[in-house]
Design a protein around this motif. Sequence first.
Motif, short mmCIF file in Angstrom:
data_model
loop_
_atom_site.label_atom_id
_atom_site.label_comp_id
_atom_site.label_asym_id
_atom_site.label_seq_id
_atom_site.Cartn_x
_atom_site.Cartn_y
_atom_site.Cartn_z
N MET A 1 0.85 -1.21 0.00
CA MET A 1 0.00 0.00 0.00
C MET A 1 0.87 1.24 0.00
O MET A 1 0.63 2.18 -0.72
CB MET A 1 -0.91 -0.04 1.25
N GLU A 2 1.87 1.19 0.81
CA GLU A 2 2.82 2.32 0.90
C GLU A 2 3.58 2.44 -0.41
O GLU A 2 3.90 3.52 -0.84
CB GLU A 2 3.78 2.10 2.06
N ASN A 3 3.83 1.23 -0.98
CA ASN A 3 4.55 1.25 -2.25
C ASN A 3 3.69 1.92 -3.32
O ASN A 3 4.19 2.62 -4.20
CB ASN A 3 4.90 -0.17 -2.70
N GLN A 4 2.39 1.71 -3.26
CA GLN A 4 1.50 2.34 -4.24
C GLN A 4 1.51 3.85 -4.06
O GLN A 4 1.53 4.59 -5.02
CB GLN A 4 0.06 1.82 -4.05
N LYS A 5 1.47 4.30 -2.79
CA LYS A 5 1.47 5.74 -2.53
C LYS A 5 2.77 6.36 -3.00
O LYS A 5 2.79 7.44 -3.59
CB LYS A 5 1.28 6.00 -1.02
N SER B 1 4.73 5.30 -5.32
CA SER B 1 4.75 5.29 -6.78
C SER B 1 3.90 6.41 -7.32
O SER B 1 4.28 7.09 -8.29
CB SER B 1 4.27 3.93 -7.28
N SER B 2 2.75 6.62 -6.68
CA SER B 2 1.85 7.70 -7.15
C SER B 2 2.50 9.06 -6.95
O SER B 2 2.40 9.95 -7.80
CB SER B 2 0.51 7.63 -6.38
N SER B 3 3.17 9.22 -5.82
CA SER B 3 3.83 10.53 -5.54
C SER B 3 4.94 10.79 -6.53
O SER B 3 5.14 11.91 -7.03
CB SER B 3 4.42 10.52 -4.12
N LEU B 4 5.68 9.73 -6.85
CA LEU B 4 6.78 9.88 -7.80
C LEU B 4 6.26 10.28 -9.18
O LEU B 4 6.82 11.13 -9.86
CB LEU B 4 7.56 8.57 -7.87
N LYS B 5 5.15 9.63 -9.55
CA LYS B 5 4.57 9.96 -10.85
C LYS B 5 4.10 11.40 -10.88
O LYS B 5 4.24 12.10 -11.90
CB LYS B 5 3.40 9.03 -11.14
N VAL C 1 5.33 13.87 -9.12
CA VAL C 1 6.52 14.75 -9.19
C VAL C 1 7.05 14.80 -10.61
O VAL C 1 7.40 15.85 -11.13
CB VAL C 1 7.60 14.24 -8.20
N ILE C 2 7.11 13.62 -11.22
CA ILE C 2 7.62 13.54 -12.60
C ILE C 2 6.73 14.34 -13.53
O ILE C 2 7.20 15.05 -14.43
CB ILE C 2 7.70 12.07 -13.05
N ALA C 3 5.41 14.25 -13.31
CA ALA C 3 4.47 14.99 -14.17
C ALA C 3 4.69 16.48 -14.01
O ALA C 3 4.69 17.24 -15.01
CB ALA C 3 3.04 14.61 -13.82
N VAL C 4 4.88 16.90 -12.75
CA VAL C 4 5.08 18.34 -12.51
C VAL C 4 6.37 18.81 -13.18
O VAL C 4 6.45 19.85 -13.80
CB VAL C 4 5.13 18.61 -10.99
N LEU C 5 7.41 17.99 -12.98
CA LEU C 5 8.71 18.32 -13.58
C LEU C 5 8.60 18.37 -15.09
O LEU C 5 9.19 19.25 -15.77
CB LEU C 5 9.77 17.30 -13.17
N ALA C 6 7.84 17.43 -15.63
CA ALA C 6 7.67 17.42 -17.09
C ALA C 6 6.97 18.69 -17.57
O ALA C 6 7.33 19.29 -18.59
CB ALA C 6 6.90 16.18 -17.52
N ILE C 7 5.95 19.09 -16.79
CA ILE C 7 5.22 20.31 -17.15
C ILE C 7 6.14 21.52 -17.07
O ILE C 7 6.14 22.39 -17.94
CB ILE C 7 3.99 20.47 -16.24
N LEU C 8 6.92 21.56 -16.00
CA LEU C 8 7.86 22.69 -15.84
C LEU C 8 8.88 22.73 -16.95
O LEU C 8 9.25 23.80 -17.47
CB LEU C 8 8.56 22.60 -14.49
N LEU C 9 9.36 21.53 -17.34
CA LEU C 9 10.36 21.45 -18.41
C LEU C 9 9.78 21.96 -19.72
O LEU C 9 10.40 22.74 -20.45
CB LEU C 9 10.83 20.01 -18.56
#
Length: 294
Positions: free
Chosen positions: A1-5, A7-11, A13-21
């Motif tokens: 369950m924690e692993n899912q959370k 993973s979701s947080s990482l995604k 962050v990556i999405a935000v970074l992608a948007i910023l990029l």
Amino acid sequence: MENQKSSSSLKAVIAVLAILLVGSLIYIFKMTSDAEVVKTELKSTLTEKESVMKDLQELKSTYDAAIAENTSMSDELILERDKVVNLMSDLSKSKGDVNSLSKYRTQFNALQGNMKVLMAENDGLRKQNTTLTTQRDSTVVVLGETKRNVEALTGQNEELAKAVEIGSKLTVLNTRGSAFRLRSSGKQIETDKASRADVLRVNFTIAENAIAKSGDKTYYVQVIDSKNNVLGDKKSENFGENTLTYSFLTNVKYENKTIQVSEDLRGKDFAKGTYYINIFDRDILVSKTSFVLR
């Protein structure tokens, strides 16, 4: 369950970074494009400024050349040339933005229009001056030729007048001196002895001259004995700075024909030696001779 959370947080962050990029890339692209636009506009502005300045310099050169011709329009040309110089100074100090360059280009066009009008008038004046100069030069040539002809005629007239003056002078010739003894009967006997002489006679001839002025002529006769004494009246006559002492006057009525003149000078105790006879027309010696009494 924690692993899912996790993973979701990482995604996330990556999405935000992608948007910023992506946003950064878009921003960088826009800035680069704007810079190119500005660079292009700046380059275009500088080119236009140089173009206007070059046109103004050519306009000034045109005025300088016209002013150098020194026509009657020089003052007007100088005034317009000064306007061009002032506009060049203002343009040189300007920052060269689009609006100001447009203003300078407009002012240049107006000055160029004025220049065309003035140049047309100046060309007309130059042609008139050329025509007038040609006419003046032709007149000078004609006047020069006329002057030379007048001078030549004047010279000829002066030479002719001198020739007439010289030709009209009377010629006195065949001047002769002699001595005579007077007898009680009135008879005159020529002698060459001083002791027997009672009269000295002077003879001369006035030659015929058709162009001489007729009328009464007066000659001054000077008889000088061997002791250098002037005989006769011994009167003096002044002719300017010259003084003539003469023995007697002889008046002749001249009518342009040859005339013989004979005058006697009475005296006594004549000295032996050479006697000199001089005949003067005023103070000019016109004839002379001598004779001897023994």
